[in-house]
Design a protein around this motif. Structure first.
Motif, PDB file in Angstrom:
ATOM      1  N   VAL A  15      45.807  37.077  36.453  1.00 35.21           N
ATOM      2  CA  VAL A  15      47.033  37.480  37.145  1.00 35.21           C
ATOM      3  C   VAL A  15      47.066  36.863  38.541  1.00 35.21           C
ATOM      4  O   VAL A  15      48.112  36.356  38.992  1.00 35.21           O
ATOM      5  N   ALA A  16      45.931  36.877  39.229  1.00 36.37           N
ATOM      6  CA  ALA A  16      45.866  36.267  40.562  1.00 36.37           C
ATOM      7  C   ALA A  16      46.134  34.770  40.487  1.00 36.37           C
ATOM      8  O   ALA A  16      46.869  34.226  41.320  1.00 36.37           O
ATOM      9  N   HIS A  18      47.890  33.236  38.232  1.00 36.04           N
ATOM     10  CA  HIS A  18      49.311  33.074  37.923  1.00 36.04           C
ATOM     11  C   HIS A  18      50.148  33.067  39.200  1.00 36.04           C
ATOM     12  O   HIS A  18      51.061  32.257  39.340  1.00 36.04           O
ATOM     13  N   TYR A  19      49.841  33.961  40.113  1.00 36.49           N
ATOM     14  CA  TYR A  19      50.622  34.041  41.338  1.00 36.49           C
ATOM     15  C   TYR A  19      50.225  32.975  42.357  1.00 36.49           C
ATOM     16  O   TYR A  19      50.996  32.693  43.268  1.00 36.49           O
ATOM     17  N   LEU A  20      49.058  32.382  42.233  1.00 36.11           N
ATOM     18  CA  LEU A  20      48.640  31.333  43.161  1.00 36.11           C
ATOM     19  C   LEU A  20      49.162  29.950  42.767  1.00 36.11           C
ATOM     20  O   LEU A  20      49.320  29.090  43.625  1.00 36.11           O
ATOM     21  N   HIS A  23      55.472  27.309  41.009  1.00 35.77           N
ATOM     22  CA  HIS A  23      56.463  27.238  39.920  1.00 35.77           C
ATOM     23  C   HIS A  23      56.188  28.265  38.835  1.00 35.77           C
ATOM     24  O   HIS A  23      56.290  27.978  37.650  1.00 35.77           O
ATOM     25  N   ARG A  24      55.854  29.475  39.234  1.00 35.33           N
ATOM     26  CA  ARG A  24      55.517  30.483  38.229  1.00 35.33           C
ATOM     27  C   ARG A  24      56.721  30.932  37.419  1.00 35.33           C
ATOM     28  O   ARG A  24      56.572  31.562  36.379  1.00 35.33           O
ATOM     29  N   GLY A  25      57.922  30.602  37.873  1.00 35.87           N
ATOM     30  CA  GLY A  25      59.108  30.941  37.101  1.00 35.87           C
ATOM     31  C   GLY A  25      59.293  30.076  35.867  1.00 35.87           C
ATOM     32  O   GLY A  25      60.128  30.373  35.019  1.00 35.87           O
ATOM     33  N   VAL A  29      54.835  35.285  32.343  1.00 37.35           N
ATOM     34  CA  VAL A  29      53.933  36.024  33.220  1.00 37.35           C
ATOM     35  C   VAL A  29      52.609  36.347  32.534  1.00 37.35           C
ATOM     36  O   VAL A  29      51.595  36.517  33.193  1.00 37.35           O
ATOM     37  N   THR A  79      53.008  23.967  33.213  1.00 39.81           N
ATOM     38  CA  THR A  79      54.104  23.914  34.170  1.00 39.81           C
ATOM     39  C   THR A  79      54.612  22.486  34.316  1.00 39.81           C
ATOM     40  O   THR A  79      55.824  22.246  34.354  1.00 39.81           O
TER      41      THR A  79
END
Length: 95
Positions: A15-16, A18-20, A23-25, A29, A79
């Motif tokens: 999870v960390a 993913h947020y680091l 372009h996580r959109g 998730v 990505t």
């Protein structure tokens, strides 16, 4: 039972990651945490089969470190593929 600690830790680290990653959109998730958890499960099992005990730091570094590295690389690669596919689709549609 210790494998559960490794899997929970890998999921949290996923999870960390993913947020680091930027372009996580462009990706789901749950993708990066799922990859991290799967890699940690495989690495922990392989480490156990290789004879590493639960108290061995190399087992934990192998499972958690491998989970972070592989999930980060997978997230970056997917990505980039998504960006390339979106660009090609826009060019095809003339947008």
């Amino acid at each position: 039972m210790y494998i559960l600690l490794a899997l929970i830790g890998a999921c949290v680290l996923g999870v960390a990651v993913h947020y680091l990653i930027p372009h996580r959109g462009l990706r789901g998730v749950a993708l990066v945490p799922a990859v991290a958890t799967a890699v940690a499960a495989a690495a922990y099992a392989l480490g156990q089969w290789a004879g590493l005990k639960e108290s061995n730091i190399w087992l934990w570094l192998l499972s958690l470190g491998g989970a972070v590295v592989v999930s980060a690389l997978a997230g970056l690669a997917l990505t980039r593929l998504r960006q390339h596919g979106d660009t090609a689709r826009r060019a095809q549609l003339g947008i």
